[in-house]
Design a protein around this motif. Structure first.
Motif, mmCIF file in Angstrom:
data_model
loop_
_atom_site.group_PDB
_atom_site.id
_atom_site.type_symbol
_atom_site.label_atom_id
_atom_site.label_comp_id
_atom_site.label_asym_id
_atom_site.label_seq_id
_atom_site.Cartn_x
_atom_site.Cartn_y
_atom_site.Cartn_z
ATOM 1 N N TYR A 132 17.424 -3.796 5.368
ATOM 2 C CA TYR A 132 16.712 -2.498 4.579
ATOM 3 C C TYR A 132 16.732 -2.775 2.703
ATOM 4 C CZ TYR A 132 15.479 -0.301 8.728
ATOM 5 O OH TYR A 132 15.771 -0.182 9.948
ATOM 6 N N TYR A 165 20.830 -16.016 4.186
ATOM 7 C CA TYR A 165 19.914 -14.824 4.702
ATOM 8 C C TYR A 165 20.124 -15.765 6.302
ATOM 9 C CZ TYR A 165 16.198 -13.971 7.295
ATOM 10 O OH TYR A 165 15.606 -13.095 8.422
ATOM 11 N N LYS A 227 12.192 2.571 15.770
ATOM 12 C CA LYS A 227 12.119 1.044 15.941
ATOM 13 C C LYS A 227 12.158 0.248 16.679
ATOM 14 C CE LYS A 227 9.123 0.457 12.232
ATOM 15 N NZ LYS A 227 8.869 -1.541 10.773
ATOM 16 N N LEU A 228 14.087 0.139 16.191
ATOM 17 C CA LEU A 228 14.831 -0.853 17.379
ATOM 18 C C LEU A 228 15.183 0.042 17.910
ATOM 19 C CD1 LEU A 228 16.183 -1.686 14.529
ATOM 20 C CD2 LEU A 228 15.495 -3.157 15.675
ATOM 21 N N SER A 239 16.944 -8.258 16.523
ATOM 22 C CA SER A 239 15.686 -9.063 15.776
ATOM 23 C C SER A 239 16.111 -10.496 16.495
ATOM 24 C CB SER A 239 15.088 -9.985 14.320
ATOM 25 O OG SER A 239 15.412 -8.561 13.801
ATOM 26 N N PHE A 241 13.994 -13.380 16.613
ATOM 27 C CA PHE A 241 14.399 -14.754 15.691
ATOM 28 C C PHE A 241 14.301 -14.272 13.949
ATOM 29 C CE2 PHE A 241 10.915 -14.278 19.156
ATOM 30 C CZ PHE A 241 11.087 -15.667 19.184
ATOM 31 N N LYS A 242 14.506 -15.586 13.237
ATOM 32 C CA LYS A 242 14.710 -14.858 11.538
ATOM 33 C C LYS A 242 13.607 -14.711 11.251
ATOM 34 C CE LYS A 242 18.693 -17.954 11.595
ATOM 35 N NZ LYS A 242 19.477 -19.347 10.305
ATOM 36 N N ASN A 243 12.960 -14.448 10.617
ATOM 37 C CA ASN A 243 11.808 -14.467 9.409
ATOM 38 C C ASN A 243 11.657 -15.789 8.880
ATOM 39 O OD1 ASN A 243 10.597 -11.388 10.320
ATOM 40 N ND2 ASN A 243 12.350 -11.323 7.998
ATOM 41 N N VAL A 262 2.061 -10.186 5.959
ATOM 42 C CA VAL A 262 3.357 -9.659 5.086
ATOM 43 C C VAL A 262 4.142 -10.341 4.478
ATOM 44 C CG1 VAL A 262 4.882 -7.840 5.293
ATOM 45 C CG2 VAL A 262 2.930 -7.367 7.248
ATOM 46 N N ALA A 274 7.036 -12.209 7.864
ATOM 47 C CA ALA A 274 7.392 -11.240 8.460
ATOM 48 C C ALA A 274 7.031 -11.850 9.528
ATOM 49 C CB ALA A 274 6.607 -9.842 8.747
ATOM 50 N N LYS A 285 3.293 -8.156 21.198
ATOM 51 C CA LYS A 285 3.944 -7.049 21.535
ATOM 52 C C LYS A 285 3.887 -6.017 22.412
ATOM 53 C CE LYS A 285 4.646 -3.222 17.833
ATOM 54 N NZ LYS A 285 4.367 -2.223 16.468
ATOM 55 N N LEU A 300 9.589 -8.263 17.162
ATOM 56 C CA LEU A 300 10.695 -8.967 16.613
ATOM 57 C C LEU A 300 11.915 -9.520 17.787
ATOM 58 C CD1 LEU A 300 11.440 -11.240 14.353
ATOM 59 C CD2 LEU A 300 12.172 -9.420 12.763
HETATM 60 N N1 EPU Z 1 6.096 -5.765 11.370
HETATM 61 C C1 EPU Z 1 4.918 -5.615 11.750
HETATM 62 N N2 EPU Z 1 4.625 -5.856 13.453
HETATM 63 C C2 EPU Z 1 5.709 -5.492 14.185
HETATM 64 C C3 EPU Z 1 7.428 -5.217 13.437
HETATM 65 C C4 EPU Z 1 7.387 -6.078 12.220
HETATM 66 O O1 EPU Z 1 4.064 -5.696 11.556
HETATM 67 O O2 EPU Z 1 6.493 -5.521 15.365
HETATM 68 C C5 EPU Z 1 5.635 -6.400 9.926
HETATM 69 C C6 EPU Z 1 6.276 -4.505 9.173
HETATM 70 O O3 EPU Z 1 5.157 -3.748 8.913
HETATM 71 C C7 EPU Z 1 6.374 -4.998 7.626
HETATM 72 C C8 EPU Z 1 6.887 -6.245 8.222
HETATM 73 O O4 EPU Z 1 6.386 -6.684 9.107
HETATM 74 O O5 EPU Z 1 5.570 -4.784 6.669
HETATM 75 C C9 EPU Z 1 8.829 -5.976 8.356
HETATM 76 O O6 EPU Z 1 9.720 -5.586 9.360
HETATM 77 P P1 EPU Z 1 10.882 -4.556 9.809
HETATM 78 O O7 EPU Z 1 10.509 -3.802 8.145
HETATM 79 O O8 EPU Z 1 10.693 -3.994 10.392
HETATM 80 O O9 EPU Z 1 11.708 -5.899 9.472
HETATM 81 P P2 EPU Z 1 11.977 -6.453 10.197
HETATM 82 O O10 EPU Z 1 11.663 -7.673 9.223
HETATM 83 O O11 EPU Z 1 10.677 -7.276 11.252
HETATM 84 C C10 EPU Z 1 14.600 -7.477 9.320
HETATM 85 C C11 EPU Z 1 15.970 -7.839 10.044
HETATM 86 C C12 EPU Z 1 16.271 -6.611 10.836
HETATM 87 C C13 EPU Z 1 15.905 -5.786 9.760
HETATM 88 C C14 EPU Z 1 14.603 -4.971 9.325
HETATM 89 C C15 EPU Z 1 15.054 -3.940 7.755
HETATM 90 C C16 EPU Z 1 14.951 -9.992 10.284
HETATM 91 C C17 EPU Z 1 14.968 -11.074 11.137
HETATM 92 N N3 EPU Z 1 15.300 -8.941 10.692
HETATM 93 O O12 EPU Z 1 13.486 -7.143 10.279
HETATM 94 O O13 EPU Z 1 17.583 -6.494 10.915
HETATM 95 O O14 EPU Z 1 16.930 -4.064 10.390
HETATM 96 O O15 EPU Z 1 14.596 -6.364 8.139
HETATM 97 O O16 EPU Z 1 16.009 -5.244 6.602
HETATM 98 O O17 EPU Z 1 15.882 -10.189 9.496
HETATM 99 C C18 EPU Z 1 18.100 -8.015 13.012
HETATM 100 O O18 EPU Z 1 18.797 -9.159 12.273
HETATM 101 O O19 EPU Z 1 18.857 -8.387 14.117
HETATM 102 C C19 EPU Z 1 17.632 -6.773 12.305
HETATM 103 C C20 EPU Z 1 17.080 -6.139 13.175
#
Ligand code: EPU
Length: 346
Positions: A132, A165, A227-228, A239, A241-243, A262, A274, A285, A300
């Motif tokens: 966040y 990152y 979500k998690l 997560s 995978f990395k973004n 996204v 994403a 999913k 993810l």
């Molecule tokens: N999204 C989808 N479908 C999905 C998942 C995500 O469409 O199944 C879209 C969401 O709608 C959103 C975007 O992807 O527009 C980003 O999704 P989200 O906010 O859930 O974050 P994320 O990129 O999936 C990252 C971190 C998380 C962290 C969140 C919040 C990485 C690898 N993951 O997830 O970290 O909590 O942002 O900041 O960077 C972790 O590292 O284990 C982890 C949970």
């Protein structure tokens, strides 16, 4: 100093993916002296060492013919504080979320966006945990390590840790340095980071106009819980995978085919995609192969529905990676550490 070395210990309780593998040798250490004794034992018996913290970012693919050292150093100490900041040293074996809650209760802010991340303090710098809009590096002053190469303790500044990152010096030179404690510099006047869309809209829905750090922490907990999966209820490593980061041209091309792509522009001109969105678009999913699955609420995250092996989880991951490569020409990197016989191929 002697330490109790156990034999053939199941690591299932020690990894949040709940994979059943055994450690040939296992020891719990609660001090630097015990750590040194355990390392000396390994050297004497010519066995490799694996350092285990909270086990929340780990895929174990085979029994470990090694000495697994479970780091249990505990303690939180306020080193000094003034009107603006508190400097707090936390030992590696402390639980991350419990420390975040403790810091907020003292009136120290900064870590509220990182609430509810599983794992221990010692693992947090390894992948520079982030959520966040906040990363660990934003509030970390230094890390105390035991360097196995020089056999000395060393204090590394945030800069020396080379944070990026989900990356750091500790990830790049894995196994060399044992993280003993972390010093945080926490502001007493809150500077809230509310840029993350979901966080802002959650607070607005709750009609919280001037949020406190505690409000933000509660909001983050609620958003994460939606979500998690809670690893104690459904085994996972966060997560998987990395973004991925791609060139602006690549992102533009994808945008033409997928107008709802996204993406987030980076300061260096590249674009972060994403991975969860890509995986969901590709239809993964909620997919389940035996007990290895893709979480139904967040694509993810890979989950273990019961008795999946690390290898089965990695096989599912490899299929997802191949599909994403084929559909979007994007490489997805695995985020957790893969440990075991087939790690080199992962
Ligand atoms: N999204 C989808 N479908 C999905 C998942 C995500 O469409 O199944 C879209 C969401 O709608 C959103 C975007 O992807 O527009 C980003 O999704 P989200 O906010 O859930 O974050 P994320 O990129 O999936 C990252 C971190 C998380 C962290 C969140 C919040 C990485 C690898 N993951 O997830 O970290 O909590 O942002 O900041 O960077 C972790 O590292 O284990 C982890 C949970």
């Amino acid at each position: 100093m002697s330490v109790l070395i156990e034999k053939d210990v199941s690591l299932k309780p020690y990894n949040t993916l709940a994979v059943e593998v055994a450690a040939r040798f296992f020891v719990k250490v609660q001090s630097l002296a015990q750590l040194k004794a355990a390392l000396a034992w390994a050297q004497q018996h010519k066995v490799e060492v694996f350092l285990l913290g909270g086990g929340s970012n780990l895929v174990l693919t085979a029994d470990l013919d090694m000495l697994v050292i479970h780091l249990q150093l505990r303690g939180i100490e306020v080193l000094d504080e003034d009107a603006e900041y508190a400097r707090v040293e936390v030992q590696a074996g402390e639980n991350w979320h419990a420390f975040v809650q403790w810091s907020l209760a003292q009136g120290y802010s900064g870590l509220e966006n990182l609430s509810l991340i599983p794992g221990h303090i010692g693992a947090a710098p390894v992948q520079n945990i982030g959520a966040y809009g906040v990363e660990l590096k934003d509030h970390l002053e230094s890390v105390l390590v035991y360097d196995r190469r020089t056999e000395q303790t060393q204090r590394l500044s945030a800069e020396q840790c080379q944070f990026a990152y989900r990356d750091s010096l500790f990830k790049r030179e894995s196994g060399r340095r044992v993280i003993l404690s972390v010093i945080f510099k926490l502001p007493k006047q809150a500077h809230l980071q509310l840029d993350y869309g979901q966080l802002r809209s959650y607070l607005a829905e709750q009609q919280i106009v001037q949020p406190t750090p505690q409000d933000v922490s509660r909001a983050v907990c609620a958003i994460r819980a939606e979500k998690l999966p809670d690893p104690t209820l459904l085994a996972n490593t966060g997560s998987f995978f990395k973004n991925p980061v791609v060139s602006a041209e690549h992102a533009q091309q994808l945008q033409q085919t997928y107008p709802h792509l996204v993406s987030f522009a980076q300061s260096d001109g590249q674009v972060k995609l994403a991975a969860g969105w890509l995986i969901e678009q590709a239809g993964w999913k909620g997919v389940r192969h035996g007990d290895a699955g893709v979480h139904a609420k967040q694509a993810l995250v890979l989950v273990n529905h019961g008795s999946a092996t690390g290898k089965q989880i990695l096989e599912l991951a490899a299929q997802i990676q191949a599909d994403i490569r084929q559909r979007f020409a994007v490489e997805l990197d695995i985020e957790p550490n893969v440990i075991g016989a087939i790690a080199a191929q992962a």
